[in-house]
Design a protein around this motif. Structure first.
Motif: not given
Length: 354
Positions: A97-105, A152-156, A161-162, A164-175
């Motif tokens: 039931g995740y659809g297009e959602a993915m974890v990031t940050g 494109g999501a990566v499966r862990v 999961v987003a 790495v490059e996208r997850a890193l940018a989203d994490a940095v945006a909140g720091l």
């Protein structure tokens, strides 16, 4: 099972193993597919009941506090949109039931194995990336990030999961803490999670390069990336039995102008290797912006053309190629060295320490 079947027979009751997180956290739609009505669900979630309301439309099927994996699964269920086929027919127990959602940050970086991201269970917030067209609000421990460009999501495991490059940018945006940003970005390159150019490109596209907490961290990231690439180049030469070159030298004509620096040079063969560690910087758009000429690449090309006019073969290597196809790159260098005897002798080029 019929509607009158007791809930205890329809649904698993704890304790369940860690691998059963998708059975401990269910959406309202998944509960309905199992024959549990909204009234029955509400009754189970009354104070002192066996279930609890984790997020809007998402339920935790035990009374204790949620684990990090349960919060993660719940966040994806909350943000996910079922596919069309799932809306036409009841969802089966195995569907996420995740659809297009993915974890990031930060949460995504933790899943990618970043030590500096901390433990997933200790995170106060889980960032979830969804298409911009979704009308969904952040709530409780879930921060919803909308994007017009869904990567494109990566499966862990089974978790989307987003990259790495996208997850890193989203994490940095909140720091806001520069030291934390620097640690994350340095680890990204040092531990081989991504290449500096791709990380900086993502930061540029997110318009983060001008932030005070990011400026110094980008310099550290590029320096770390350069050191990692040089170490790979040294290892390639030695492990593949290539002749030992002069390392990190400046080429020039006797009594003439400087020709530029190279990372490795074989004077007897007139072959040079140059690492391309460029990364987009301020004002240089990436793939989401309009393409413009890269002044760094123009300088690389001009230097290479000048050296090759003098009879020096320049082999251009990227950090990514050294990481992903080192055997192939060693063959490229070896071929250039072997072909030296078939070329016109190079002009008198001096190599000086850089």
């Amino acid at each position: 099972m019929t509607q009158n079947t007791p809930l205890s027979l329809r649904l698993p009751r704890p304790p369940l193993g860690p691998e059963d997180v998708t059975r401990r956290v269910l959406s309202a739609a998944q509960l309905r597919a199992r024959g549990v009505s909204a009234t029955q669900t509400s009754a189970q979630c009354l104070p002192g009941g066996p279930w609890q309301h984790l997020l809007p439309g998402v339920y935790l099927l035990h009374p204790g506090p949620p684990t990090g994996q349960e919060r993660l699964h719940g966040a994806l269920l909350y943000a996910g949109r079922p596919p069309v086929s799932a809306r036409r027919a009841p969802a089966g127990p195995s569907e996420t039931g995740y659809g297009e959602a993915m974890v990031t940050g930060i949460a995504a970086l933790a899943l990618h194995g970043f030590a500096t991201a901390g433990d997933l269970g200790a995170l106060h917030r889980i960032d979830v990336l969804v298409p911009r067209t979704r009308r969904l609000r952040s709530t409780r421990f879930v921060e919803v990030l909308r994007t017009a460009s869904v990567p494109g999501a990566v499966r862990v495991g089974e978790v989307p999961v987003a990259p790495v490059e996208r997850a890193l940018a989203d994490a940095v945006a909140g720091l806001t803490e520069a030291a934390h940003v620097r640690r994350l970005m340095t680890e990204a390159v040092r531990d081989g999670h991504c290449e500096p150019a791709s990380a900086v490109r993502e930061l540029s596209e997110a318009k983060l390069l001008g932030r005070p907490a990011v400026v110094g961290a980008v310099d550290a990231l590029l320096a770390e990336g350069r050191a990692v690439a040089e170490a790979r180049l040294y290892a390639m030469v030695r492990e593949h039995g290539l002749p030992e070159p002069l390392w990190n030298v400046e080429l020039r004509l006797p009594g003439g102008p400087r020709l530029g620096g190279v990372d490795a040079y074989w004077p007897d063969h007139a072959v040079a290797v140059e690492l391309d560690t460029r990364a987009p910087r301020y004002g240089v758009p990436g793939r989401r912006g309009r393409a413009q000429e890269d002044p760094q690449w123009s300088a690389y090309a001009a230097k290479r053309e000048h050296l090759e006019r003098l009879g020096v073969t320049v082999v251009h290597l990227t950090p990514r190629k050294l990481r992903e196809a080192v055997d192939q790159q060693a063959t490229v260098v070896r071929t250039a060295l072997m072909a030296a005897g078939d070329r016109e002798p190079a002009g008198c080029v001096m190599a000086l320490p850089r």
